[in-house]
Write an enzyme that holds these catalytic residues in place. Sequence first.
Site, PDB file in Angstrom:
ATOM      1  CG  ASP A 164      -6.693  -0.239 -19.597  1.00 28.74           C
ATOM      2  OD1 ASP A 164      -5.710  -1.006 -19.541  1.00 28.74           O
ATOM      3  OD2 ASP A 164      -7.189   0.270 -18.569  1.00 28.74           O
ATOM      4  CB  SER A 165      -7.972  -4.390 -18.218  1.00 32.20           C
ATOM      5  OG  SER A 165      -7.273  -3.481 -17.379  1.00 32.20           O
ATOM      6  CE1 TYR A 195      -8.334  -7.812 -19.784  1.00 36.63           C
ATOM      7  CE2 TYR A 195      -6.573  -7.040 -21.211  1.00 36.63           C
ATOM      8  CZ  TYR A 195      -7.893  -7.392 -21.044  1.00 36.63           C
ATOM      9  OH  TYR A 195      -8.763  -7.325 -22.092  1.00 36.63           O
ATOM     10  N   GLY A 196      -3.734  -8.001 -14.935  1.00 34.24           N
ATOM     11  CA  GLY A 196      -2.375  -8.163 -14.417  1.00 34.24           C
ATOM     12  C   GLY A 196      -2.093  -9.460 -13.702  1.00 34.24           C
ATOM     13  CB  CYS A 206      -3.701  -2.259 -21.434  1.00 33.17           C
ATOM     14  SG  CYS A 206      -3.609  -3.548 -20.186  1.00 33.17           S
ATOM     15  CG  ASN A 207       2.098  -0.397 -19.305  1.00 30.10           C
ATOM     16  OD1 ASN A 207       3.172  -0.041 -19.746  1.00 30.10           O
ATOM     17  ND2 ASN A 207       1.198   0.474 -18.875  1.00 30.10           N
ATOM     18  CB  THR A 208      -1.295  -6.143 -18.489  1.00 29.02           C
ATOM     19  OG1 THR A 208      -0.972  -5.406 -17.308  1.00 29.02           O
ATOM     20  CG2 THR A 208      -1.324  -7.616 -18.173  1.00 29.02           C
ATOM     21  CD  GLU A 245     -10.909  -0.164 -13.181  1.00 28.49           C
ATOM     22  OE1 GLU A 245     -12.151  -0.157 -13.217  1.00 28.49           O
ATOM     23  OE2 GLU A 245     -10.203   0.175 -14.149  1.00 28.49           O
ATOM     24  CB  CYS A 303       0.073  -0.245 -14.466  1.00 25.80           C
ATOM     25  SG  CYS A 303      -1.697  -0.578 -14.374  1.00 25.80           S
ATOM     26  CB  THR A 304      -2.637   2.697 -18.732  1.00 28.75           C
ATOM     27  OG1 THR A 304      -3.463   1.527 -18.646  1.00 28.75           O
ATOM     28  CG2 THR A 304      -1.652   2.567 -19.871  1.00 28.75           C
ATOM     29  CG  HIS A 305      -5.591   1.078 -13.885  1.00 30.23           C
ATOM     30  ND1 HIS A 305      -5.492   0.279 -14.993  1.00 30.23           N
ATOM     31  CD2 HIS A 305      -6.880   0.990 -13.473  1.00 30.23           C
ATOM     32  CE1 HIS A 305      -6.670  -0.280 -15.242  1.00 30.23           C
ATOM     33  NE2 HIS A 305      -7.534   0.133 -14.319  1.00 30.23           N
TER      34      HIS A 305
END
Length: 259
Positions: free
Chosen positions: A8-9, A40-41, A71-73, A150, A181-183
């Site tokens: 992931d980012s 990343y988004g 990470c979806n992005t 984050e 979004c995995t966040h």
Amino acid sequence: MQGIGVYDSGLGGLTVLRELKRCFPKEKFIYFADTAHLPYGTKSLDQIRSYGQGAGRHFQEAGVKALVVACNTATGAALDLLRDQMPCPVLGVIEPGAKAAHQASKNKKYALLATQSTIDRGLYQAYLKDLDPRAQVYGLACPQMVLAVEDGLADHYIGRKIVWEYLDQLPADYDTLILGCTHFPLAQKAVEDYFKQKKRQVKVIDPAIQTCLDLAETVKMEEGKTGKTNYYTSGEKTLFKEKLEKIFGERVRVGNWDF
Ligand code: DGL
């Protein structure tokens, strides 16, 4: 080849790792957070693809037996490229997420909370339409939610306010909301409280669960060993380690992967 790579980012992929560890407690995982390039988004397609390639090289060297792009992005922008590059199976989170949302929805109207890049790539929309041509997707880019997570503010009133303000922007006729979004599963409580307060029955989909099921069908999982996870970041190690220890409540070791 050994271990499952998880990429992931930043911290978002931990929501996928959490599910993976729950489903496969004996497996070894290698988690990489590309925090040097987060978020990343808001980046261009070419930039995200080049980050994906850099991450892929490290996972290749580590000899993982499968890679989960958590990470979806990065899934939207670089899954095809990583599949060409890696000698092992590579799974993304978008197709599993769309499958889970399709199964959960009755009226086939979806809200999609994601990054701008994921919304623009249109993969959720395409998969959902393939599964049912009636599918209607309300996509909403939520960059402030990534930053709140984050910064460890998902449960804080500031994070809650950000989430509720985003949800207020959507029409009210969808019955399924995708945390695209995995966040965002780290802010799931705020999302669910919003619907409780509005007295609405909405299914909230975390694509991580279906991703685990798909992974189990793809590779043989480790049995009889104690699972452990190695963490790597491309950014500042001490801060990332502190964040991980706060989330897990235990000490972890973090290494650097540069590119
Ligand atoms: N967690 C990532 C995703 O699932 C993106 C967050 C970001 O770096 O913008 O899309």
